[in-house]
Design a protein around this motif. Structure first.
Motif, short mmCIF file in Angstrom:
data_model
loop_
_atom_site.label_atom_id
_atom_site.label_comp_id
_atom_site.label_asym_id
_atom_site.label_seq_id
_atom_site.Cartn_x
_atom_site.Cartn_y
_atom_site.Cartn_z
N LYS A 47 0.88 -1.16 0.00
CA LYS A 47 0.00 0.00 0.00
C LYS A 47 0.92 1.21 0.00
O LYS A 47 1.89 1.26 0.75
CB LYS A 47 -0.89 0.01 1.24
CG LYS A 47 -1.83 1.21 1.26
CD LYS A 47 -2.62 1.26 2.55
CE LYS A 47 -3.59 2.40 2.58
NZ LYS A 47 -3.10 3.70 2.23
N ALA A 48 0.65 2.16 -0.85
CA ALA A 48 1.51 3.34 -0.95
C ALA A 48 1.43 4.16 0.33
O ALA A 48 0.38 4.24 0.97
CB ALA A 48 1.10 4.18 -2.15
N SER A 49 2.53 4.77 0.67
CA SER A 49 2.56 5.63 1.85
C SER A 49 1.78 6.91 1.56
O SER A 49 1.50 7.25 0.41
CB SER A 49 4.01 5.97 2.21
OG SER A 49 4.57 6.80 1.20
N ALA A 50 1.46 7.63 2.61
CA ALA A 50 0.75 8.90 2.46
C ALA A 50 1.57 9.87 1.61
O ALA A 50 1.01 10.63 0.81
CB ALA A 50 0.44 9.50 3.82
N THR A 51 2.87 9.83 1.75
CA THR A 51 3.75 10.71 0.96
C THR A 51 3.65 10.38 -0.52
O THR A 51 3.52 11.27 -1.36
CB THR A 51 5.21 10.57 1.43
OG1 THR A 51 5.27 10.83 2.83
CG2 THR A 51 6.12 11.51 0.67
N THR A 52 3.70 9.09 -0.84
CA THR A 52 3.59 8.66 -2.23
C THR A 52 2.25 9.06 -2.82
O THR A 52 2.18 9.55 -3.95
CB THR A 52 3.79 7.14 -2.35
OG1 THR A 52 5.04 6.79 -1.76
CG2 THR A 52 3.74 6.68 -3.78
N GLU A 53 1.18 8.86 -2.06
CA GLU A 53 -0.16 9.24 -2.53
C GLU A 53 -0.25 10.74 -2.76
O GLU A 53 -0.85 11.20 -3.73
CB GLU A 53 -1.22 8.77 -1.55
CG GLU A 53 -1.41 7.27 -1.55
CD GLU A 53 -2.48 6.80 -0.57
OE1 GLU A 53 -2.89 7.59 0.31
OE2 GLU A 53 -2.90 5.63 -0.69
#
Length: 107
Positions: A47-53
């Motif tokens: 699951k992508a991190s909040a930063t990646t999103e």
């Protein structure tokens, strides 16, 4: 640390097809496929991190990291099987998903 780079288009298409076949886009999940120069696993799904999103400007992102040097050594059937196995590990909590959808519908 391993370097991340854009994945070969042929591999991206294979992963996208497996993702679509699993009907994960029906749940609002977004996919990003990236390659690594070094890795312990040939394919890793996170699951992508909040930063990646935030950087991608997408919510509910799944990232698929592919150790491309090892992946390219496999035959086509093995590649497809490995991708299918990796994508099959993605699960969606339908209770949370339903609640989030209902809340969004009321706003």
């Amino acid at each position: 640390m391993a370097k991340i780079f854009e994945t070969d288009q042929e591999i991206v298409e294979m992963v996208n097809k497996a993702f679509d076949d699993a009907e994960l886009t029906n749940y609002g999940l977004n996919l990003k496929v990236l390659s690594l120069s070094k890795a312990k696993d040939v394919i890793k799904v996170n699951k992508a991190s909040a930063t990646t999103e935030f950087l991608a400007k997408k919510d509910s992102m799944i990232t698929v990291f592919i150790y491309e040097a090892a992946f390219d050594r496999l035959d086509l059937d093995s590649k497809k099987m490995l991708i299918d196995m990796a994508i099959s590990n993605v699960s969606v909590n339908l209770e949370t998903f339903c609640c989030q959808q209902n809340v969004k519908g009321k706003i």
